[in-house]
Design an enzyme around this catalytic site. Structure first.
Site, short mmCIF file in Angstrom:
data_model
loop_
_atom_site.label_atom_id
_atom_site.label_comp_id
_atom_site.label_asym_id
_atom_site.label_seq_id
_atom_site.Cartn_x
_atom_site.Cartn_y
_atom_site.Cartn_z
CB CYS A 122 35.73 -3.76 -33.11
SG CYS A 122 37.48 -3.85 -34.02
CG ASP A 179 38.06 -12.09 -30.63
OD1 ASP A 179 39.11 -11.98 -31.14
OD2 ASP A 179 37.24 -10.90 -30.23
CG HIS A 211 37.03 -9.08 -33.21
ND1 HIS A 211 37.38 -8.82 -32.03
CD2 HIS A 211 37.10 -8.00 -33.97
CE1 HIS A 211 37.61 -7.47 -31.88
NE2 HIS A 211 37.40 -7.02 -33.36
#
Length: 245
Positions: A122, A179, A211
């Site tokens: 991330c 994602d 994600h």
């Protein structure tokens, strides 16, 4: 395995670095700087460090939110609380924090100073490749790192694909096919820019993965793809990442 915390100095105060050491250190070990998500050095990130140590790597996780306080952790269900923390981080601040962690790793007697890489998720995925643009790393691993291709509202991060030409180490990147925050067009652009910069890179897109799919504490956790992702990470480190044990 052993665990300890060290402090390093930055221009804006001390930063805590969490260090996890393999159980058997009969020789100097490769090290990976573990770069947090937007939620701090939390239980999941510390578990990542343990997983890496179990496979023989020294893991160092710097608290990138240290300018706002020590030990800051945000719940996965409260992203709004993470926004101001993200808003306070710039590329330059990340580079400083990662450089100081890199320098710390080089001083540790149980670390092979010629084998230090990054692994991030991330926000940390964004940071992992940024580090490779500015630090002489052995390898860089980025999973679902967004913000590389375009600015995001409310974040101080800046896209840095124009710096890819400075990367000298092999790169592994992983993205989820589902994602929504990093669409296929962005992945294609990253792939193209790495190729133009002559970076040795492998990009893996995981089917049906969203994600954060590697994190077993997020609702987006995908056990099957997470298992494949970790196998890919450890295989790549040995075969292509120059991080042999």
């Amino acid at each position: 395995m052993a665990y300890e915390k060290r402090n390093v100095s930055t221009a804006e105060g001390a930063m805590t670095v969490h260090i996890t050491i393999p159980e058997k250190v009969d020789a100097k070990k490769p090290a990976l700087i573990v770069l947090q998500e937007a939620f701090g050095v939390n239980h999941h990130i510390l578990n990542v460090c343990k997983r890496l140590a179990e496979h023989g790597y020294v893991a160092l996780a710097p608290e990138l939110f240290h300018r706002a306080g020590e030990g800051i952790v945000v719940e996965y269900t409260n992203f709004q609380a993470a926004r101001p923390l993200l808003g306070g981080l710039t590329n330059a601040r990340l580079i400083e924090d990662m450089t100081q962690t890199f320098q710390l790793a080089k001083t540790l007697p149980f670390v092979d100073s010629t084998k230090i890489g990054t692994i991030g998720f991330c926000m940390g995925g964004f940071a992992a490749l940024l580090a490779a643009c500015h630090i002489d790393l052995t390898a860089a691993i980025s999973f679902y790192g967004g913000g590389m291709t375009e600015e995001r509202p409310g974040f101080a991060f800046k896209p840095y694909m124009h710096e890819f030409k400075s990367i000298k180490c092999p790169v592994l990147m992983g993205f989820g096919a589902e994602d929504q925050s990093i669409p296929p067009a962005q992945i294609d652009l990253i792939r193209d820019q790495l190729k133009q910069a002559h970076v040795k890179a492998e990009i893996v897109v995981y089917p049906e993965a969203q994600h954060g799919f590697l994190c077993d504490e997020r609702s987006s956790f995908n056990p099957k793809m997470a298992d494949k992702g970790w196998k890919d990470i450890f295989n790549w480190l040995q075969q292509y990442g120059r991080m042999t044990l």
